[in-house]
Scaffold this motif. Structure first.
Motif, PDB file in Angstrom:
ATOM      1  N   VAL A  68       0.834  -1.202   0.000  1.00 31.74           N
ATOM      2  CA  VAL A  68       0.000   0.000   0.000  1.00 31.74           C
ATOM      3  C   VAL A  68       0.872   1.256   0.000  1.00 31.74           C
ATOM      4  O   VAL A  68       2.045   1.211   0.347  1.00 31.74           O
ATOM      5  CB  VAL A  68      -0.953   0.016   1.221  1.00 31.74           C
ATOM      6  N   LYS A  69       0.274   2.377  -0.400  1.00 25.62           N
ATOM      7  CA  LYS A  69       1.004   3.645  -0.443  1.00 25.62           C
ATOM      8  C   LYS A  69       1.100   4.291   0.928  1.00 25.62           C
ATOM      9  O   LYS A  69       2.026   5.036   1.208  1.00 25.62           O
ATOM     10  CB  LYS A  69       0.334   4.592  -1.434  1.00 25.62           C
ATOM     11  N   ASN A  70       0.136   4.021   1.797  1.00 23.40           N
ATOM     12  CA  ASN A  70       0.133   4.588   3.147  1.00 23.40           C
ATOM     13  C   ASN A  70       1.184   3.867   3.997  1.00 23.40           C
ATOM     14  O   ASN A  70       1.015   2.702   4.378  1.00 23.40           O
ATOM     15  CB  ASN A  70      -1.253   4.440   3.767  1.00 23.40           C
ATOM     16  N   ALA A  71       2.299   4.552   4.302  1.00 23.23           N
ATOM     17  CA  ALA A  71       3.422   3.928   5.014  1.00 23.23           C
ATOM     18  C   ALA A  71       3.018   3.374   6.374  1.00 23.23           C
ATOM     19  O   ALA A  71       3.514   2.335   6.811  1.00 23.23           O
ATOM     20  CB  ALA A  71       4.558   4.928   5.177  1.00 23.23           C
ATOM     21  N   SER A  72       2.094   4.041   7.061  1.00 21.87           N
ATOM     22  CA  SER A  72       1.708   3.573   8.396  1.00 21.87           C
ATOM     23  C   SER A  72       0.849   2.310   8.342  1.00 21.87           C
ATOM     24  O   SER A  72       0.719   1.607   9.333  1.00 21.87           O
ATOM     25  CB  SER A  72       0.969   4.676   9.154  1.00 21.87           C
ATOM     26  N   ALA A  73       0.277   2.005   7.165  1.00 23.23           N
ATOM     27  CA  ALA A  73      -0.562   0.808   7.012  1.00 23.23           C
ATOM     28  C   ALA A  73       0.186  -0.352   6.362  1.00 23.23           C
ATOM     29  O   ALA A  73      -0.360  -1.446   6.258  1.00 23.23           O
ATOM     30  CB  ALA A  73      -1.802   1.150   6.195  1.00 23.23           C
ATOM     31  N   GLN A  74       1.411  -0.106   5.946  1.00 26.12           N
ATOM     32  CA  GLN A  74       2.178  -1.155   5.267  1.00 26.12           C
ATOM     33  C   GLN A  74       2.714  -2.167   6.276  1.00 26.12           C
ATOM     34  O   GLN A  74       3.326  -1.814   7.270  1.00 26.12           O
ATOM     35  CB  GLN A  74       3.339  -0.548   4.475  1.00 26.12           C
ATOM     36  N   ALA A  75       2.490  -3.442   5.987  1.00 28.24           N
ATOM     37  CA  ALA A  75       2.999  -4.532   6.841  1.00 28.24           C
ATOM     38  C   ALA A  75       4.350  -5.006   6.324  1.00 28.24           C
ATOM     39  O   ALA A  75       4.586  -5.061   5.112  1.00 28.24           O
ATOM     40  CB  ALA A  75       2.013  -5.688   6.850  1.00 28.24           C
ATOM     41  N   TRP A  76       5.213  -5.339   7.268  1.00 29.35           N
ATOM     42  CA  TRP A  76       6.537  -5.863   6.961  1.00 29.35           C
ATOM     43  C   TRP A  76       6.728  -7.176   7.721  1.00 29.35           C
ATOM     44  O   TRP A  76       6.451  -7.246   8.926  1.00 29.35           O
ATOM     45  CB  TRP A  76       7.631  -4.890   7.400  1.00 29.35           C
ATOM     46  N   ALA A  77       7.194  -8.208   7.031  1.00 36.75           N
ATOM     47  CA  ALA A  77       7.561  -9.454   7.705  1.00 36.75           C
ATOM     48  C   ALA A  77       8.915  -9.235   8.370  1.00 36.75           C
ATOM     49  O   ALA A  77       9.829  -8.720   7.742  1.00 36.75           O
ATOM     50  CB  ALA A  77       7.644 -10.598   6.711  1.00 36.75           C
ATOM     51  N   PHE A  78       9.039  -9.574   9.641  1.00 38.16           N
ATOM     52  CA  PHE A  78      10.307  -9.362  10.329  1.00 38.16           C
ATOM     53  C   PHE A  78      10.749 -10.616  11.071  1.00 38.16           C
ATOM     54  O   PHE A  78       9.944 -11.491  11.386  1.00 38.16           O
ATOM     55  CB  PHE A  78      10.215  -8.178  11.304  1.00 38.16           C
ATOM     56  N   LYS A  79      12.059 -10.658  11.337  1.00 38.08           N
ATOM     57  CA  LYS A  79      12.644 -11.715  12.158  1.00 38.08           C
ATOM     58  C   LYS A  79      13.536 -11.062  13.196  1.00 38.08           C
ATOM     59  O   LYS A  79      14.183 -10.046  12.923  1.00 38.08           O
ATOM     60  CB  LYS A  79      13.446 -12.696  11.306  1.00 38.08           C
ATOM     61  N   SER A  80      13.565 -11.643  14.376  1.00 42.76           N
ATOM     62  CA  SER A  80      14.433 -11.145  15.437  1.00 42.76           C
ATOM     63  C   SER A  80      14.823 -12.299  16.350  1.00 42.76           C
ATOM     64  O   SER A  80      14.269 -13.395  16.253  1.00 42.76           O
ATOM     65  CB  SER A  80      13.738 -10.028  16.231  1.00 42.76           C
ATOM     66  N   LEU A  81      15.781 -12.016  17.207  1.00 45.58           N
ATOM     67  CA  LEU A  81      16.282 -13.032  18.128  1.00 45.58           C
ATOM     68  C   LEU A  81      16.394 -12.430  19.516  1.00 45.58           C
ATOM     69  O   LEU A  81      17.046 -11.402  19.701  1.00 45.58           O
ATOM     70  CB  LEU A  81      17.657 -13.521  17.663  1.00 45.58           C
ATOM     71  N   ALA A  82      15.740 -13.049  20.486  1.00 44.33           N
ATOM     72  CA  ALA A  82      15.866 -12.640  21.885  1.00 44.33           C
ATOM     73  C   ALA A  82      16.664 -13.711  22.615  1.00 44.33           C
ATOM     74  O   ALA A  82      16.503 -14.905  22.345  1.00 44.33           O
ATOM     75  CB  ALA A  82      14.495 -12.469  22.525  1.00 44.33           C
ATOM     76  N   THR A  83      17.551 -13.286  23.523  1.00 51.27           N
ATOM     77  CA  THR A  83      18.332 -14.247  24.293  1.00 51.27           C
ATOM     78  C   THR A  83      18.244 -13.925  25.773  1.00 51.27           C
ATOM     79  O   THR A  83      18.055 -12.776  26.165  1.00 51.27           O
ATOM     80  CB  THR A  83      19.828 -14.246  23.886  1.00 51.27           C
ATOM     81  N   ILE A  84      18.384 -14.954  26.575  1.00 50.37           N
ATOM     82  CA  ILE A  84      18.446 -14.802  28.026  1.00 50.37           C
ATOM     83  C   ILE A  84      19.537 -15.740  28.528  1.00 50.37           C
ATOM     84  O   ILE A  84      19.553 -16.925  28.188  1.00 50.37           O
ATOM     85  CB  ILE A  84      17.076 -15.083  28.691  1.00 50.37           C
TER      86      ILE A  84
END
Length: 200
Positions: A68-84
């Motif tokens: 979509v053109k509306n940046a605030s409505a655009q979805a992005w697939a993301f990956k992250s890593l949390a560690t403890i």
């Protein structure tokens, strides 16, 4: 006398035939080494911690459908890593880690943990969520494991969708902290000039 198969084929011909087959792949696994002189470097900041060390690292993102053109409505697939990681003197029983998501995140998987305040994936976590260990519920100490990271640390591989943060912006949580009773965490900080790693 040469060793032969029951069919009377010499071993060296069998070896030659196996090596010439293009459909067979041979993989070599080196496994763990006993290279005590050059062990892998610990995560930055870990050596200064004498308690429970937490990190959250943003690793990747790509634009999702619908585009979509509306940046605030655009979805992005993301990956992250949390560690403890338990760098203290006492075993951490039933560890729980809060991640302060803040960009309308929707998680689709979290290997190495469960979402405490959610049912099943996908789960909306835009106001933050608590992860608990699964299957590794407790973190032992380095003292009782001779520093075995598989027993003193846990990783959460996170995948999901995030909204409205296009590159070069980085959709980081506002904070991370340990939820377990008896611990007081300092304020989480970005690692140096790196906007992709948050740590406590």
């Amino acid at each position: 006398m040469k060793a032969r198969l029951r069919l009377g084929v010499p071993w060296h011909l069998v070896t030659l035939m196996l090596l010439s087959l293009p459909s067979i792949n041979f993989n070599v696994c080196h496994g763990q080494t006993d290279d005590y002189e050059s062990p892998a470097a610990p995560p930055p900041g870990l050596d200064e911690c004498n308690g429970i060390f937490l990190t959250y690292s943003f690793t990747s993102r790509e634009k999702e459908y619908p585009k979509v053109k509306n940046a605030s409505a655009q979805a992005w697939a993301f990956k992250s890593l949390a560690t403890i990681t338990n760098t203290g003197e006492h075993e951490l029983k039933g560890w729980q880690m809060f991640v302060g998501f803040q960009h309308k995140e929707v998680l689709v998987s979290a290997s190495g943990a469960i979402v405490v305040d959610g049912d099943d994936f996908p789960v909306a976590v835009g106001n933050g969520t608590i992860f608990a260990g699964n299957p590794q519920v407790d973190l032992k100490t380095a003292i009782e494991t001779a520093g075995d990271f598989t027993q003193i640390a846990a990783q959460i591989e996170i995948a999901g969708s995030v909204f409205g943060i296009k590159p070069p912006g980085v959709p980081m949580p506002k904070n991370i902290k340990l939820v377990n009773d008896g611990y007081k965490c300092p304020k989480s900080t970005l690692r140096g000039n790196n906007p992709h790693v948050l740590m406590v």
